[in-house]
Design a protein around this motif. Structure first.
Motif, PDB file in Angstrom:
ATOM      1  N   UNK A  36       0.795  -1.324  -0.053  1.00  0.00           N
ATOM      2  CA  UNK A  36       0.208  -0.008  -0.208  1.00  0.00           C
ATOM      3  C   UNK A  36       0.808   1.210   0.006  1.00  0.00           C
ATOM      4  N   UNK A  37       0.756   2.098  -1.013  1.00  0.00           N
ATOM      5  CA  UNK A  37       1.435   3.470  -0.385  1.00  0.00           C
ATOM      6  C   UNK A  37       1.124   4.235   0.623  1.00  0.00           C
ATOM      7  N   UNK A  38       1.969   4.734   1.051  1.00  0.00           N
ATOM      8  CA  UNK A  38       1.778   5.680   2.208  1.00  0.00           C
ATOM      9  C   UNK A  38       0.956   6.478   2.196  1.00  0.00           C
ATOM     10  N   UNK A  39      -0.045   6.443   3.320  1.00  0.00           N
ATOM     11  CA  UNK A  39      -1.354   7.123   3.319  1.00  0.00           C
ATOM     12  C   UNK A  39      -1.214   8.795   3.173  1.00  0.00           C
ATOM     13  N   UNK A  40      -0.050   9.145   3.613  1.00  0.00           N
ATOM     14  CA  UNK A  40      -0.054  10.756   3.654  1.00  0.00           C
ATOM     15  C   UNK A  40       0.138  11.193   2.198  1.00  0.00           C
ATOM     16  N   UNK A  41       0.802  10.317   1.469  1.00  0.00           N
ATOM     17  CA  UNK A  41       1.174  10.689   0.122  1.00  0.00           C
ATOM     18  C   UNK A  41      -0.005  10.711  -1.036  1.00  0.00           C
ATOM     19  N   UNK A  42      -0.801   9.524  -0.628  1.00  0.00           N
ATOM     20  CA  UNK A  42      -2.103   9.229  -1.481  1.00  0.00           C
ATOM     21  C   UNK A  42      -3.123  10.663  -1.065  1.00  0.00           C
ATOM     22  N   UNK A  43      -3.040  10.805   0.153  1.00  0.00           N
ATOM     23  CA  UNK A  43      -4.080  11.984   0.513  1.00  0.00           C
ATOM     24  C   UNK A  43      -3.612  13.405  -0.062  1.00  0.00           C
ATOM     25  N   UNK A  44      -2.435  13.517   0.050  1.00  0.00           N
ATOM     26  CA  UNK A  44      -1.816  14.888  -0.704  1.00  0.00           C
ATOM     27  C   UNK A  44      -2.110  14.796  -2.268  1.00  0.00           C
ATOM     28  N   UNK A  45      -2.068  13.615  -2.869  1.00  0.00           N
ATOM     29  CA  UNK A  45      -2.527  13.799  -4.210  1.00  0.00           C
ATOM     30  C   UNK A  45      -3.825  13.982  -4.587  1.00  0.00           C
ATOM     31  N   UNK A  46      -4.696  13.623  -3.700  1.00  0.00           N
ATOM     32  CA  UNK A  46      -6.094  13.631  -3.756  1.00  0.00           C
ATOM     33  C   UNK A  46      -6.447  15.310  -3.534  1.00  0.00           C
TER      34      UNK A  46
END
Length: 752
Positions: free
Chosen positions: A159-169
């Protein structure tokens, strides 16, 4: 020799000489066949046998598996008796088991999710990936490069690190991202769902999805994020925080894809708890209680709301669905349409099926109430929507369980808003035939282009407790503008009787006229026992009041029954022949088909031949008057919408509640449907269900009885001539469905 018609040819083929009863004096009697065997049949100095002796002689012990209808040919009276009596003592239990099994079956199946994970083959695990460079790219504003790095590292178990995916969203929501970036981000989300489905993963993965799928700024949970995406597609400002506006085409499609992503996620969770042959993976940390800890539950229900289907989030979803339906219908350009209403309909179907399956085994009544509450709520919030839009919306519902309750609530609401009240008794095939079909004819006669009457939800016509009784809350007797209102209009006595009830009992026709002239008056209002004003007028011989009620538009419902007593039964039981003839001249011979709890029709309640002839003549006058009525449809769009709703209602009802028993011919005599029909042929519906406690089973028997009545040609008179002659596509399809129901009844009768 006595003889039975069914064996007449057999006896003649055996060279027997058959005599009618009584035989001629010169006849020499060698054998007597009688059913029943009486002392008179034994008086011919010849061996006397029951009719079944012929069957036993021909077929031996195999005859017990056969069903023979043996008719005793008597010169005065002919009656049919079943050869082998069937034991119906276990019928209620078998029907209850059938109902429970049918209601508990899964409705929606998503076979595409079977390929997500093969439980018999271990998943290949990706090697550890260093995501530190992704964080550096995001800090430097290189969102496209960061997304490309994540795209290449989405594997099962990784799973990609959660903070990175949230930043992209969050970057995608700001409106600065290119269409390529938004498309790639959507692809990453879909690949993540395929490679790491939360319903087949440890509980930590579910927490991961819960934290990713929420607004990057507000972080108020998945529902807030989903609601924001839907609202943005609807160009609404009701979002958790301001988004770029006016709505950008690229962002519109991105948020539409987000809603579709939520739908796919929830479909997977529903599939995981309904596919009985689906093997959950074993291992440490794997959550076996996938339903209670699911993302779907956490999105639409709080811990305290799980005992009700109509939670706060579900209510908001229904309101958004209504807005999406109106927007989709108004959008003429097919290329620009997002088809958001279809996505939300599928989403509503999934969450309804999920909630029902989780609660059905615990409390079946809770499920039934939850579905009804949801449908009533939707009918209220969609009151101002065109019936054409609502009919199209119902047609696209994928869950037959949801389609059934939605079509019923919307149809009743539509009838009520056009001045036609239908009963609030539980839905059944008989109710659709006797109440909904006449109401459909009234919709056809509604003025074209007339504005539908709407009101606040508290006075909704769909409320079971109040029906359309809004006058008591809308009228203030003490106001100077209401000084001409009849005194006591708003008072309801201990029996639940309104002033209209009391005036009809006392034949106060002037008061009745005053009440009927008031807007919003419900002519079919019921007291606590279920009696209507028409019942009271017929019971007390208030002829003038009956005439006033029959002349009112809309006319009162004449087939309402309380304990099997209709207004016509009430009049005849109290010897008011003038009122009985008035009712028949108004509604025709269809009223003569109604039976009370003891199976008695109106003709059975009169004692002389003259009275029967008078009633039949009045019924013929009524039939002639109905045939000569104008058959022109005044409001074709409204009729077409009502026909579409009723057709989907009947179709869904057949799928959900009908007794489908497609047994091969060799086993048909042992099938449940066959034995139920045989029971109804030898016993009345009231006698068969006497003492039965499960109302779902009682309705199932009533439905079978209704099909048999349709096959005999009864009830079809409920369809008005205007509806029969309408050339609208939906109405013609509905007429074909009614013919199919009649054919189904014919098939059941043919098996006997």
């Amino acid at each position: 020799m006595y003889y039975s018609l069914i064996f007449h040819r057999l006896l003649k083929a055996g060279m027997a000489k058959v005599y009618y009863f009584p035989p001629p004096s010169h006849a020499s009697i060698t054998h007597v066949m009688a059913k029943p065997v009486t002392e008179n049949s034994k008086s011919y100095n010849a061996p006397c046998y029951p009719v079944s002796h012929i069957v036993q002689h021909l077929f031996g012990s195999n005859c017990v598996d056969m069903n023979f209808n043996v008719a005793d040919d008597h010169p005065v009276e002919t009656k049919t008796v079943s050869f082998v009596d069937v034991d119906f003592s276990k019928l209620e239990t078998e029907l209850r088991d059938h109902v429970i099994k049918k209601e508990g079956r899964p409705r929606l199946c998503f076979l595409e999710f079977l390929g997500y994970h093969d439980p018999h083959r271990p998943q290949s695990q990706a090697m550890d990936t260093d995501f530190s460079n992704v964080g550096s790219m995001i800090e430097c504003g290189l969102f496209t490069e960061a997304l490309d790095s994540i795209r290449s590292a989405v594997f099962p178990g990784l799973l990609p690190p959660m903070p990175y995916l949230i930043s992209l969203l969050e970057y995608a929501q700001q409106g600065n991202a290119t269409s390529v970036f938004l498309r790639n981000l959507q692809q990453v989300m879909c690949n993540l769902l395929v490679t790491n489905p939360p319903w087949l993963a440890p509980s930590t993965v579910k927490k991961y999805y819960t934290q990713v799928l929420q607004c990057p700024r507000c972080k108020a949970g998945p529902w807030s994020f989903l609601e924001t995406a839907i609202s943005y597609c609807l160009s609404s400002e009701a979002t958790c925080h301001p988004l770029p506006g006016p709505a950008l085409p690229t962002l519109l499609h991105f948020h539409s894809d987000l809603v579709a992503f939520f739908l796919r996620l929830f479909q997977g969770e529903l599939h995981s708890v309904t596919a009985r042959d689906f093997v959950l993976p074993q291992g440490p940390g794997v959550s076996q209680a996938s339903a209670s800890g699911s993302l779907l539950y956490g999105t639409f229900w709080t811990v305290w709301e799980r005992s009700t289907l109509l939670s706060r989030a579900v209510k908001q979803l229904t309101q958004l669905l209504v807005q999406a339906a109106v927007k989709d219908y108004a959008e003429k350009d097919e290329k620009q349409r997002l088809h958001l209403a279809d996505t939300l309909l599928n989403l509503l179907s999934v969450l309804v099926e999920f909630w029902c399956q989780q609660n059905f085994k615990l409390n079946q009544n809770l499920v039934e109430k939850g579905l009804k509450d949801l449908a009533e709520h939707f009918a209220v919030v969609s009151q101002d929507v065109s019936p054409v839009v609502l009919a199209e919306l119902v047609a696209r519902i994928s869950s037959t369980r949801l389609k059934l309750v939605m079509a019923d609530a919307i149809f009743r609401n539509l009838c009520c808003r056009n001045g036609n009240t239908v009963g609030d008794e539980p839905l059944s095939l008989k109710k659709m035939v006797l109440s909904y079909l006449p109401a459909l004819g009234s919709l056809a006669r509604s003025p074209s282009g007339a504005r539908l009457r709407t009101g606040p939800p508290s006075h909704s016509c769909t409320s079971q407790e109040t029906g359309c009784r809004t006058q008591s809350s809308l009228v203030n007797e003490t106001g100077p503008e209401n000084e001409n209102l009849p005194r006591g209009l708003n008072r309801v006595n201990a029996a639940g009787e309104t002033l209209l009830h009391r005036a009809c009992k006392r034949n106060q026709v002037e008061t009745v006229f005053q009440i009927l002239a008031l807007p919003g008056t419900d002519i079919n209002v019921k007291d606590h026992a279920g009696w209507t004003p028409l019942h009271e007028a017929c019971n007390h011989g208030s002829t003038a009041c009956v005439e006033a009620l029959l002349r009112h538009h809309p006319a009162p419902v004449l087939n309402n029954q309380v304990g099997g007593v209709s207004p016509l039964h009430d009049a005849l039981l109290n010897r008011h022949m003038d009122i009985a003839k008035m009712l028949l001249e108004h509604a025709g011979s269809v009223l003569l088909q109604q039976a009370d709890e003891d199976g008695r029709t109106a003709l059975d309640l009169v004692s002389t031949t003259t009275q029967r002839e008078e009633l039949l003549h009045s019924a013929q006058v009524g039939d002639s008057a109905l045939r000569n009525k104008v058959t022109k449809v005044s409001n074709l769009p409204l009729l077409e919408a009502g026909s579409s709703l009723l057709a989907h209602l009947i179709s869904s009802y057949q799928q959900e509640r009908a007794l489908c028993d497609h047994a091969p011919p060799s086993d048909r005599a042992r099938s449940l449907a066959y034995r139920l029909v045989r029971a109804l042929e030898t016993h009345s519906f009231q006698k068969l269900t006497l003492g039965w406690t499960d109302q779902r089973v009682v309705r199932l028997v009533e439905d079978a009885d209704t099909l048999l009545e349709l096959s005999r040609g009864r009830y079809l008179g409920q369809v008005s001539q205007a509806v029969k002659e309408c050339k609208g596509q939906n109405t013609m399809f509905l007429m074909e469905m009614l013919e199919n129901l009649k054919s189904l009844g014919d098939a059941l009768m043919a098996d006997l």
